[in-house]
Design an enzyme around this catalytic site. Structure first.
Site, short mmCIF file in Angstrom:
data_model
loop_
_atom_site.label_atom_id
_atom_site.label_comp_id
_atom_site.label_asym_id
_atom_site.label_seq_id
_atom_site.Cartn_x
_atom_site.Cartn_y
_atom_site.Cartn_z
N ASN A 4 0.86 -1.19 0.00
CA ASN A 4 0.00 0.00 0.00
C ASN A 4 0.90 1.23 0.00
O ASN A 4 1.49 1.56 1.02
CB ASN A 4 -0.90 -0.03 1.25
CG ASN A 4 -1.73 1.22 1.38
OD1 ASN A 4 -1.82 2.02 0.45
ND2 ASN A 4 -2.35 1.40 2.54
N TRP A 5 0.98 1.89 -1.15
CA TRP A 5 1.87 3.06 -1.26
C TRP A 5 1.25 4.34 -0.72
O TRP A 5 1.89 5.39 -0.72
CB TRP A 5 2.29 3.27 -2.73
CG TRP A 5 3.25 2.24 -3.23
CD1 TRP A 5 3.81 1.21 -2.53
CD2 TRP A 5 3.79 2.16 -4.55
NE1 TRP A 5 4.65 0.48 -3.34
CE2 TRP A 5 4.65 1.04 -4.59
CE3 TRP A 5 3.60 2.90 -5.72
CZ2 TRP A 5 5.34 0.67 -5.74
CZ3 TRP A 5 4.29 2.52 -6.87
CH2 TRP A 5 5.16 1.42 -6.87
N LYS A 6 -0.02 4.27 -0.33
CA LYS A 6 -0.71 5.46 0.21
C LYS A 6 -0.52 6.65 -0.75
O LYS A 6 -0.48 6.46 -1.96
CB LYS A 6 -0.21 5.77 1.61
CG LYS A 6 -0.22 4.53 2.51
CD LYS A 6 -0.06 4.84 3.95
CE LYS A 6 0.07 3.55 4.74
NZ LYS A 6 -0.23 3.67 6.13
N HIS A 24 -9.69 0.65 4.64
CA HIS A 24 -8.43 0.90 5.36
C HIS A 24 -8.72 1.86 6.51
O HIS A 24 -9.56 2.76 6.39
CB HIS A 24 -7.40 1.51 4.40
CG HIS A 24 -6.03 1.56 4.99
ND1 HIS A 24 -5.65 2.54 5.88
CD2 HIS A 24 -4.95 0.74 4.86
CE1 HIS A 24 -4.40 2.33 6.26
NE2 HIS A 24 -3.95 1.24 5.66
N GLU A 42 -7.25 4.36 7.56
CA GLU A 42 -7.11 5.79 7.24
C GLU A 42 -8.36 6.30 6.52
O GLU A 42 -8.75 7.45 6.70
CB GLU A 42 -5.83 6.01 6.41
CG GLU A 42 -4.60 5.85 7.30
CD GLU A 42 -3.32 5.45 6.58
OE1 GLU A 42 -3.26 5.49 5.35
OE2 GLU A 42 -2.36 5.05 7.29
N GLU A 45 -5.41 -5.42 10.60
CA GLU A 45 -4.48 -4.31 10.79
C GLU A 45 -4.83 -3.57 12.07
O GLU A 45 -5.66 -2.64 12.05
CB GLU A 45 -4.59 -3.33 9.62
CG GLU A 45 -4.19 -3.92 8.28
CD GLU A 45 -3.59 -2.85 7.38
OE1 GLU A 45 -2.47 -3.05 6.92
OE2 GLU A 45 -4.22 -1.82 7.15
N GLY A 79 2.12 2.15 10.89
CA GLY A 79 3.06 3.27 10.80
C GLY A 79 3.73 3.67 12.11
O GLY A 79 4.33 4.73 12.20
N SER A 114 3.29 -2.13 10.42
CA SER A 114 4.72 -2.07 10.74
C SER A 114 5.49 -3.35 10.40
O SER A 114 6.45 -3.72 11.10
CB SER A 114 4.94 -1.68 12.20
OG SER A 114 4.44 -0.37 12.44
N GLY A 140 2.75 -1.10 4.32
CA GLY A 140 2.79 0.30 3.93
C GLY A 140 4.22 0.77 3.73
O GLY A 140 4.86 0.51 2.70
N GLY A 141 4.76 1.43 4.75
CA GLY A 141 6.07 2.08 4.66
C GLY A 141 7.18 1.22 4.06
O GLY A 141 7.93 1.69 3.19
C1 PEP Z 1 -0.94 0.09 6.01
O1 PEP Z 1 -1.05 1.29 5.79
O2 PEP Z 1 -1.80 -0.69 5.61
C2 PEP Z 1 0.22 -0.38 6.76
C3 PEP Z 1 0.24 -1.62 7.14
O3 PEP Z 1 1.22 0.55 6.98
P1 PEP Z 1 2.66 0.27 7.66
O4 PEP Z 1 3.20 -1.01 7.09
O5 PEP Z 1 3.47 1.46 7.29
O6 PEP Z 1 2.41 0.16 9.14
#
Ligand code: PEP
Length: 255
Positions: A10-12, A98, A100, A168, A174, A213, A234-235
């Site tokens: 997920n590149w957001k 998600h 967010e 999640e 994050g 994370s 994500g990150g």
């Molecule tokens: C996400 O946004 O779905 C996510 C898992 O982010 P991160 O890996 O950065 O915690």
């Protein structure tokens, strides 16, 4: 249990179209010597980059996903992008619900259910996100929260729908914090049971991911958990070398 693991990136709201396309080309180059048994990969870039990333990956086994969708197909809906349009631009998956989107854009369980159904009607596989907040976790409410989110998200589906569910925990996204992997495994098992109750036809195909994370230091701990079928990242997915380390880490444990 479904056979092939799934790793979703997920590149957001990161990466320009140029940066996204360069990543996709680099991913293809580095994957040239890979064989098919690696986990299925899904890259979810920003909407403006979706088409060019899908073109850049068209000769590879990597699939494309969008990060959200709007309801309907076509119409006078300024600013909206439907599942039909997303599919037509080259996506096979779409992230739905998600945290967010739930927190920043007020998407509730009802809308998540409508979006999951709309994704399937557009021939997209929804990656439905569920998870508890930190205060819900501290109050011992993880199980009822996740049960409710899963049950409501699937309520509008019919028949043997193919869905992915990502567990999640919000406090892990994050933050660098992660649950004990065995706890993620336990919740994933609970999610499987909830799916079994509400959509028994779907139980053999549903894949359950962990997200929050994930990085190259902890991927193997999650890959060891039998109820997990992959990860939503994500990150750590924003850097192609880091992303491929995650794919390799998962593959090493699972093969
Ligand atoms: C996400 O946004 O779905 C996510 C898992 O982010 P991160 O890996 O950065 O915690």
């Amino acid at each position: 249990m479904p056979s092939r693991s799934l790793m979703a990136a997920n590149w957001k709201m990161f990466k320009t179209v140029g940066e996204s396309t360069a990543y996709a080309k680099e991913l293809c180059r580095r994957m040239e010597s890979w064989h098919e048994e690696a986990p299925e990969q899904v890259i979810c870039p920003t909407l403006p980059a979706l088409y060019t990333v899908s073109r850049a990956l068209s000769q590879s086994s990597v699939k494309i996903g969008a990060q959200s969708l709007d309801l309907g197909r076509e119409g006078a809906n300024t600013g909206a992008v439907s599942g039909y349009l997303i599919r037509e631009a080259g996506a096979a998956y779409v992230i739905v619900g998600h945290s967010e989107r739930r927190q920043l854009y007020g998407e509730d369980d009802e809308l998540v259910a409508e979006k999951a159904a709309s994704a399937l009607a557009s021939h997209l596989i929804p990656i439905i996100c569920v998870g508890e907040t930190e205060s819900q976790r501290n109050a011992g409410e993880t199980d009822p929260v996740v049960d409710r989110q899963v049950t409501r998200a699937l309520q509008r589906l019919t028949g043997a729908a193919t869905v992915v569910i990502a567990y999640e925990p919000l406090w892990a996204i994050g933050t660098g914090l992660v649950p004990d992997p065995s706890e993620a495994n336990r919740v994933a098992g609970r999610i499987r049971d909830a799916v079994q109750k509400i959509r028994p036809e779907t139980t053999t195909t549903v894949r359950i991911l962990y997200g929050g994370s994930v990085n190259r230091g902890n991927i193997r701990d999650f890959a060891c958990q039998p109820q997990l079928d992959g990860a939503l990242v994500g990150g750590a997915s924003l850097d192609v070398a880091h992303w491929l380390d995650l794919i390799k880490g998962w593959q090493e444990v699972r093969q």
